[in-house]
Design a protein around this motif. Structure first.
Motif, mmCIF file in Angstrom:
data_model
loop_
_atom_site.group_PDB
_atom_site.id
_atom_site.type_symbol
_atom_site.label_atom_id
_atom_site.label_comp_id
_atom_site.label_asym_id
_atom_site.label_seq_id
_atom_site.Cartn_x
_atom_site.Cartn_y
_atom_site.Cartn_z
ATOM 1 N N SER A 39 4.903 -7.508 -5.581
ATOM 2 C CA SER A 39 6.018 -6.597 -5.441
ATOM 3 C C SER A 39 7.127 -7.261 -4.736
ATOM 4 C CB SER A 39 5.466 -5.328 -4.398
ATOM 5 O OG SER A 39 4.670 -4.600 -5.188
ATOM 6 N N ASP A 97 9.755 -1.255 -4.682
ATOM 7 C CA ASP A 97 9.120 -1.600 -5.811
ATOM 8 C C ASP A 97 7.514 -1.413 -5.647
ATOM 9 O OD1 ASP A 97 8.472 -3.134 -8.583
ATOM 10 O OD2 ASP A 97 7.104 -4.103 -7.218
ATOM 11 N N ARG A 136 5.001 1.326 -7.394
ATOM 12 C CA ARG A 136 3.760 0.883 -8.100
ATOM 13 C C ARG A 136 2.686 1.932 -7.656
ATOM 14 N NH1 ARG A 136 3.092 -5.681 -8.633
ATOM 15 N NH2 ARG A 136 5.456 -6.211 -8.944
ATOM 16 N N ASP A 178 3.180 5.349 -9.291
ATOM 17 C CA ASP A 178 2.550 5.037 -10.777
ATOM 18 C C ASP A 178 1.032 5.232 -10.780
ATOM 19 O OD1 ASP A 178 5.019 5.009 -11.548
ATOM 20 O OD2 ASP A 178 5.229 3.123 -11.915
ATOM 21 N N HIS A 179 0.585 4.437 -9.725
ATOM 22 C CA HIS A 179 -0.983 4.137 -9.653
ATOM 23 C C HIS A 179 -1.676 5.528 -9.545
ATOM 24 C CE1 HIS A 179 -4.678 1.754 -9.405
ATOM 25 N NE2 HIS A 179 -4.868 2.535 -8.422
#
Length: 544
Positions: free
Chosen positions: A87, A92, A96, A99-100
């Motif tokens: 990252s 960012d 992430r 999204d995860h």
């Protein structure tokens, strides 16, 4: 190559890295051991006696690697989970995470690893509010790259009653020390047995794909769990793959028979590994004599004193078990040495040295502590990738310590000159499993006076790891040794100096010195073709 240990296999037509014959081109393996080393011409006499002949086509055969410091389950979870090591920014990392979390709605806890605020433009850790916004209502546990601090969600904190009163609730919202250990236990308790087994398999398969034949698992009550530890040892014992030598980091005191019995019941190789004398530099918990350069008077955290360390070493020596500690800061290392010296005075120096106790990381060594390591027979289990990641005048070490102190870290050359036993590892997932990368990092240390030769680094990452667990007959390719080896596709072999100011040169047959791949930064690392453990193929590279 055969997957049946009882078969006899001849490998020929390559280069075999062996002290038995520096210019060997062939090797015979029988019943899981090296049976013969020599030339292709001499190997002709074995053709009728072997079950299989492998044409190396110029490939290099070396002893397989040993990684002397690994957290196997955490490595597997990182490989298959939320990886924040790349990252470039806090924003960012939060994206992430979001999204995860959306992609894994069934996971009771969202696990992530590898954030490093020292490299981010925001230059700070994620706050609890930011984590809650990215993964609403989810229990989230995100370890910093050094695994000595974590950022967590409010939902995870709610699962740890009393955590607010534990030491380590930092002003920026991160958790260190006791608070971090409590949060880690809660997060890992949410990992199912199936997830854990899958993670262990993933990590061991990945290790085999890198030419690693053995790992030292550094576990303990503040790192993992007894079920995780015994499950990993059981998996390794019944599945072809890298061998696992497990250390359980639980403090011992003389006369505590129950603790010793528990260690033996667990199958531990010793009471060592991450038994914390201090923390880490990145999390500012490594214990220093002088304050951190980027804080106002803070000197880190000492978890143990010299008396406790002396008791642990004494109890381990008397029981015939290796003891050891995690120690990074100069003050912590001085305390470990003092405790070791007191134990040696109680037991006698020869008996203490024979136990081969070990110290993990050992970064802020001074000339005095290096000399003490040599005198006391302490093994230095070190990670060259730490210097590659955080060394240099612009790195995290210089930020935490100032440039002058940072230049003293990881003095590999001084350790070898003093005769200190050295074993190389990764501390994965703190830094990745990457044995050739570790050899390169040691040979091209960011501080030139700490560099060692490629050959010395390679030895520390192969034979050194085996010696650290008491297997002196393993880690070299000589007749009678266990057949733990790897086959590599590589360019020309060279005898390589440890300093870029000195040129490399090709192996001269008159020197009697076997060559290794040219690891000069910028060159491609060797490509693995095959990993063999005790004569059994555990990984074969796919055909391209």
């Amino acid at each position: 190559m055969s997957e049946r240990e009882s078969r006899t296999v001849l490998l020929r037509g390559g280069s075999v890295y062996s002290p038995a014959d520096p210019f060997a081109t062939a090797m015979v393996v029988q019943d899981g051991q090296v049976a013969w080393i020599g030339s292709d011409a001499a190997a002709v006499s074995y053709l009728d006696a072997v079950d299989e002949t492998v044409e190396l086509r110029g490939a290099l055969v070396t002893p397989a690697f040993t990684d002397a410091h690994v957290h196997t389950t955490a490595t597997g979870l990182a490989l298959g989970g939320l990886d924040l090591t790349g990252s470039p920014s806090l924003a960012d990392a939060l994206a992430r995470l979001a999204d995860h979390a959306r992609a894994h709605p069934g996971h009771r806890v969202v696990l992530g690893h590898g954030w490093d605020s020292a490299r981010w433009p925001e230059h700070r850790a994620p706050t609890r509010e930011e984590i809650d916004a990215a993964a609403p209502g989810r229990a989230v546990y995100l370890t910093r790259t050094d695994m000595h601090s974590a950022a967590v969600s409010g939902a995870l904190l709610a699962e740890v009653p009393g955590i607010g009163g534990l030491p380590g609730n930092e002003a920026d919202g991160t958790l260190t020390r006791d608070a971090h250990h409590a949060a880690r236990r809660a997060a890992h308790a949410a990992v199912t047995a199936r997830q854990r087994l899958d993670a262990q398999r993933t990590a061991l398969r990945h290790a085999a794909s890198l030419g690693i034949a053995a790992v030292h698992e550094c576990a303990g009550p503040d790192i993992s769990s007894e079920d995780d530890f015994t499950g990993l040892l059981g998996l390794a014992s019944r599945t072809p793959g890298p061998q696992v030598h497990g250390y359980w980091a639980e403090a011992l005191v003389p006369g505590d028979a129950k603790a010793l019995e528990r260690l033996r019941d667990l199958g531990a190789a010793g009471a060592a590994g991450d038994l914390f004398a201090d923390g880490s530099l990145g999390s500012r918990t490594a214990c220093l004599h002088q304050p951190y350069a980027d804080t106002d008077g803070h000197t880190g955290t000492a978890y143990l004193d010299a008396d406790a360390i002396a008791d642990h070493f004494t109890a381990g020596t008397e029981a015939g078990l290796q003891g050891g500690f995690h120690a990074i800061g100069d003050a912590a290392l001085a305390t470990v040495v003092e405790g070791a010296r007191r134990a040696a005075e109680r037991l006698g120096l020869a008996r203490f040295r024979a136990a081969r106790h070990r110290v993990e990381h050992a970064e802020m060594l001074t000339p005095e502590t290096v000399a003490s390591f040599a005198e006391l027979g302490l093994t230095a289990s070190v990670q060259p990738a730490f210097d590659a990641a955080w060394g240099g005048e612009d790195g995290m070490y210089a930020e935490r310590l100032g440039v002058e102190r940072a230049r003293t870290l990881n003095p590999f050359a001084a350790l070898l000159r003093a005769g200190v036993p050295v074993a190389l590892g990764s501390d994965s997932p703190v830094t990745p499993l990457d044995p050739w990368g570790s050899v390169r990092a040691a040979a091209f240390h960011r501080t030139p006076e700490h560099r060692i030769s490629v050959r010395a680094a390679f030895t520390a990452h192969t034979r050194g790891g085996w010696r650290a667990v008491g297997h002196d007959d393993t880690g070299t390719l000589v007749p009678g040794a266990p057949a733990h080896y790897a086959v590599w596709e590589t360019e020309d072999l060279v005898v390589q100096a440890p300093d870029t100011r000195v040129a490399n040169w090709s192996t001269d047959p008159r020197s009697g010195t076997p060559g290794l791949p040219d690891l000069t930064p910028g060159r491609e690392l060797p490509r693995l073709l095959c990993t063999v453990v005790a004569g059994v193929v555990v990984h074969t590279a796919p055909n391209e």
